[in-house]
Design an enzyme around this catalytic site. Structure first.
Site, short mmCIF file in Angstrom:
data_model
loop_
_atom_site.label_atom_id
_atom_site.label_comp_id
_atom_site.label_asym_id
_atom_site.label_seq_id
_atom_site.Cartn_x
_atom_site.Cartn_y
_atom_site.Cartn_z
N SER A 140 -9.89 -0.56 7.49
CA SER A 140 -9.41 -0.27 6.18
C SER A 140 -8.53 -1.57 5.54
O SER A 140 -7.91 -1.44 4.36
CB SER A 140 -8.37 0.84 6.39
OG SER A 140 -9.00 1.89 6.27
N LYS A 155 0.82 -1.24 -0.04
CA LYS A 155 0.02 0.06 0.13
C LYS A 155 0.75 1.22 -0.11
O LYS A 155 1.97 1.16 0.64
CB LYS A 155 -1.02 0.18 1.38
CG LYS A 155 -1.97 1.06 1.35
CD LYS A 155 -2.84 0.86 2.39
CE LYS A 155 -3.85 1.95 2.76
NZ LYS A 155 -4.84 1.79 3.93
N SER A 205 -9.58 1.67 3.27
CA SER A 205 -8.65 2.58 2.48
C SER A 205 -7.57 1.65 1.60
O SER A 205 -6.90 2.06 0.92
CB SER A 205 -7.83 3.44 3.33
OG SER A 205 -7.01 2.80 4.19
#
Length: 535
Positions: free
Chosen positions: A230, A126, A206
């Site tokens: 997330s 990420k 996210s």
């Protein structure tokens, strides 16, 4: 072996491998049409294995036998990223050194000097995890300049384990902590990530890009981060596995923060086995328990039995009748496998919802002001707010930065009112899990991880009131999302949570649940959801 000779052999291996591949590529191009080449690039078959379903132990067995190389595996994933990712927009960039990393792993395999199960395994990160050789942006143009000076601690562990850092994934900008009504999966740097199952639907956030990339088989494993939901929501909404570890198991050093009281990175994968092996590397140890407790290896071997396991089902009917019906079918299947499923309610949830957001505002102001001076660009939250006001590209999906502005005005973390808030949050969140598990003698609590994916809409923002992640997120306890089934074409995950530092036990139980439900299926990249397909 001396470093110089290892480097020289690695370089030779890279050049030789690339040269050996070239004639075959030219022959394929000469004898096939462009449609055949595209289908080959999109294929999930490589070296006799199907990337959709293969596990890390199976890959390692083939690499140890010499029937598969990390270089071949890495090149296959790079081809798939190029061919498939334009539809879902999950990968921001690939590493220019990925093939060299893979070649070095192949040499270690040939010399019998492998570094463990992740040696040669392609991993996506990420893009809020610091990498010294690639930009780390958190999706914001404010951080889109030079890369960080050093890797995040967890990246150092992955490199030391021989993993191939394949690239960086898109995310909800600032991990969805900027606007009051954000659109998950959108960032100014990367644009909008789509759900691979139905492209006009949202991937949740996210860790949107990490989950969508795994669903599309663009890497073997990925790293996500979570403050509240997330990891586990994107995992559920994209039909993959995601573990939010116990707080402190994985170092947060070098990860763009929201709150040190809740933030953690964690593994995401297409199966529980790969998630467990990745956690062992990220955490730097085999287990987070001691004595006779379960080890992460319990989730790596053959799935254990569910017989005698007690699981509490927290239904959350607010997520819709179709999700509730799926939870009923899930409970029936687990019961048929010998588990005892009892329905539970989780106490203190309204109070947690009242307290969590104000506490996070104070913590974000403190923690982002500590992170920003380590990077070029804005040096504190006030400068970051001004940056967004003066850069139109930051406003192309949604213009708001209400959370930033509220955090700037929030009381400091030295304030007695804030301290009382966080103390009450910690107490009630832990009690909500501990008391329910003790009252019913549970091994875990289960709930839906997500509703069916909503249609992505920048004007409206998300439709994501999903309370299941909050108890474990606020408590700092582990939670694990595994595929439970589908509502029509849209995946829904089963969220399992347990007590503090019961990560290994949760993964072991999750492996048994995953095996029993057998709910995964490959995405079809539908442009929109057909009507009447719910099941």
């Amino acid at each position: 072996m001396k470093k110089r000779s290892m480097a020289a052999l690695t370089a030779i291996l890279v050049v030789a491998s690339l040269a050996a591949a070239a004639p075959g590529q030219r022959a394929a191009a000469a004898g096939s049409g462009p449609g055949d080449a595209a289908r080959s690039a999109e294929s999930t078959l490589v070296g006799g294995v199907d990337l959709d379903t293969v596990t890390i132990p199976e890959l390692q067995a083939r690499m140890n036998r010499g029937s598969l190389s990390s270089l071949k595996l890495t090149r296959a994933y790079l081809r798939r990223i190029k061919a498939v990712d334009p539809r879902i927009n999950s990968v921001l960039r690939t590493s220019p050194t990925a093939l060299r990393q893979a070649a070095a792993s192949d040499l270690r395999h040939r010399l019998g000097k492998t570094r463990g199960p992740l040696d040669g395994i392609p991993v996506l990160l990420k893009d809020n995890v610091n990498t010294r050789d690639m930009p780390t942006t958190a999706g914001s143009l404010a951080l889109a300049g030079s890369p960080p000076d050093t890797d995040a601690d967890l990246v150092g562990k992955l490199r030391a384990a021989g993993a191939v850092i394949l690239g960086k994934t898109n995310l909800s900008e600032w991990a969805n902590f900027r606007a009051a009504k954000p659109t998950s999966g959108w960032s100014a740097v990367g644009g909008q990530t789509n759900n691979p199952y139905v492209l006009d639907r949202n991937p949740c956030g996210s860790s949107s890009g990490s989950a969508a990339a795994l669903a599309a088989s663009l890497a073997q494993v990925a790293v996500g981060t979570e403050t509240d939901g997330s990891i586990v929501c994107p995992a559920g909404m994209n039909g993959v596995v995601g573990l939010k570890p116990s707080l402190g198991v994985v170092s947060q050093s070098g990860v763009v923060p929201i709150s040190a009281e809740q933030d953690t990175a964690g593994p995401m994968a297409r199966n529980v086995t790969d998630a467990a092996l990745t956690l062992a590397v990220l955490g730097g140890r085999d287990t987070v328990r001691t004595g006779g407790a379960a080890s992460l290896t319990d989730a790596v071997g053959p799935p254990g039995s569910l017989r005698g396991k007690r699981i509490g089902l927290w239904r959350l009917p607010s997520l819709g009748a179709e999700v509730d019906a799926l939870m009923s079918r899930t409970a029936q299947r687990l019961t048929a496998a010998g588990a005892e499923v009892v329905e539970v309610t989780m106490p203190y949830q309204e109070r947690l919802a009242e307290l969590e957001f104000p506490a996070l505002l104070s913590e974000f102001h403190r923690d982002i002001d500590a992170y920003l001076p380590t990077r070029g660009g804005p040096q504190d939250l006030a400068e970051l707010i001004e940056f967004n006001r003066t850069h139109p590209r930051e406003q192309t999906c949604f213009a708001g930065q209400e959370l930033f502005e509220q955090a700037l005005a929030a009381p400091p973390t030295t304030d007695p009112e804030y301290r009382a808030m966080r103390a009450e949050l910690t107490d009630l969140s832990r009690r909500s899990i501990d008391e329910v598990m003790a009252a019913h003698g549970l091994d875990a609590i289960a709930s839906p991880a997500n509703p069916p994916a909503w249609t992505t809409d920048c004007a409206r923002g998300d439709n994501d009131v999903i309370p299941s992640s909050t108890p474990a997120a606020v408590a700092g306890y582990p939670s694990l999302s595994v595929p439970a089934g589908f509502v029509g074409e849209l995946p829904v995950g089963l969220l399992l949570m347990a007590g503090d530092r019961q990560d290994a036990e949760l993964l072991s139980l999750g492996a048994a649940v995953e095996h029993r439900l057998d709910a995964w299926r490959a995405p079809r990249y539908l442009p929109s959801a057909p009507s009447g397909t719910a099941r």
